[in-house]
Write an enzyme that holds these catalytic residues in place. Structure first.
Site, PDB file in Angstrom:
ATOM      1  CB  CYS A 197      -5.566  33.691  45.213  1.00  0.00           C
ATOM      2  SG  CYS A 197      -6.908  34.005  46.046  1.00  0.00           S
ATOM      3  CG  HIS A 255      -7.304  31.316  42.481  1.00  0.00           C
ATOM      4  ND1 HIS A 255      -7.435  30.584  43.553  1.00  0.00           N
ATOM      5  CD2 HIS A 255      -8.167  32.257  42.796  1.00  0.00           C
ATOM      6  CE1 HIS A 255      -8.344  31.100  44.440  1.00  0.00           C
ATOM      7  NE2 HIS A 255      -8.775  32.243  44.205  1.00  0.00           N
ATOM      8  CG  ASN A 264     -11.176  30.846  46.536  1.00  0.00           C
ATOM      9  OD1 ASN A 264      -9.876  30.597  46.914  1.00  0.00           O
ATOM     10  ND2 ASN A 264     -11.612  32.041  45.920  1.00  0.00           N
TER      11      ASN A 264
END
Length: 318
Positions: A119, A244, A274
């Site tokens: 990520c 993020h 996500n």
């Protein structure tokens, strides 16, 4: 040997993004597992997410996002001499995504490599692009974050299936008379690396949610503040904070502790889920498209995730 003059700075020239058309709502997930809309929203803040169909690959999504960023930059494929793709969800590790995407976009013979920092990947890749331009190793760089997490999920596991999604975001980085990308602050907490993992090539993504939550809400706001400090920017000067998109509660916790009271905080996770390395460029590109932020303002971007890795820098919004 004579060392050639190099660019005094680099900046993001343009952004682009892509999301697959298939929308999966919380109610859709509730049909196949023990969950419901209220449970998902209260824990991670997600209402819906996008999932690529079987025939749509990670490289397809990366090409779409990269093509949009390239078109928005005003440059041609011939102007790009380095392509970097940040991803952790390739179906196969060989060939790399960057060479495939470059070829599809008509970019001839560029340097091409992938970055796997999960990520944090886009922020790592952006730092590499910034350094390459300033050092003279590249003139213009296409940086893409792309993930097809859906192919690595156990769709009966509500601890992961309700969170992760697919998509891509991209940026074109080029030379600038003044720096438009601040110094990167990056690092890792390898002692917690088992908290997010895919045990082997036949398994699916697993996550220890509470471990990640505690780490993210305690360890990352100092990183965000240090990225501002190294860029010579007070958090009050930020126009946007784009972390993020891991979990809405994590996002709001870091934003509150950062003290960027004047910044628009990205909450793309609500409708995008996500998307790992894609989440930062995807969120910022969508914010710019919707008119939530303006060109020329300063944005703090912050990636964090599996590894556990993190990276952040202040950039000028293109």
């Amino acid at each position: 040997m004579r060392i050639l003059d190099t660019a005094p700075g680099a900046k993001v020239l343009a952004l682009g993004h892509y999301q697959p058309s298939q929308v999966v709502t919380n109610d859709d997930l509730a049909k196949t597992m023990d969950t419901n809309d209220e449970w998902i929203q209260s824990r991670v803040g997600i209402k819906e997410r996008r999932v690529a169909p079987d025939g749509e690959t990670l490289e397809d999504m990366a090409t779409q996002a990269g093509g949009k960023a390239l078109a928005a930059s005003g440059l041609s494929a011939a102007d790009i001499d380095l392509v970097i793709v940040a991803t952790c969800t390739l179906e196969s590790q060989i060939p790399n995504a960057s060479a495939v995407v470059a070829h599809r976009l008509g970019i001839d013979s560029p340097g091409a490599f992938d970055v796997n920092a999960a990520c944090s990947g886009f922020c790592y890749a952006l730092a590499a692009a910034d350094a390459a331009v300033r050092a003279g190793s590249a003139t213009n760089v296409l940086v893409i974050g792309a993930e097809k997490l859906s192919q690595w999920l156990d769709w009966t596991d509500r601890s992961t299936a309700v969170i992760f999604a697919d998509g891509a975001g991209a940026a074109v980085v080029g030379p600038s008379d003044t720096p438009g990308i601040g110094p990167v602050v990056w690092g890792s907490s390898g002692d917690k690396s088992e908290a997010i993992r895919i045990p082997d090539r036949h398994d699916s993504l697993r996550q220890e949610g509470q471990t990640v939550f505690r780490w993210a809400t305690t360890a990352l706001h100092p990183v965000a503040k240090l990225a501002c400090e190294r860029a010579g920017v007070d958090p009050s000067e930020l126009a946007a904070f784009v972390p993020h998109q891991a979990n809405l509660r994590i996002i709001e916790s870091i934003a509150r502790k950062l003290g960027a009271d004047n910044a628009v905080v990205a909450r793309d996770i609500v409708t995008a889920g996500n998307t790992s390395a894609a989440s930062v460029p995807l969120a910022l590109s969508r914010m710019l498209e919707r008119g939530e932020v303006r060109s020329g303002g300063l944005a703090l971007i912050l990636g964090f995730g599996a590894g556990l890795t993190y990276a952040g820098q202040v950039i000028e919004i293109p």
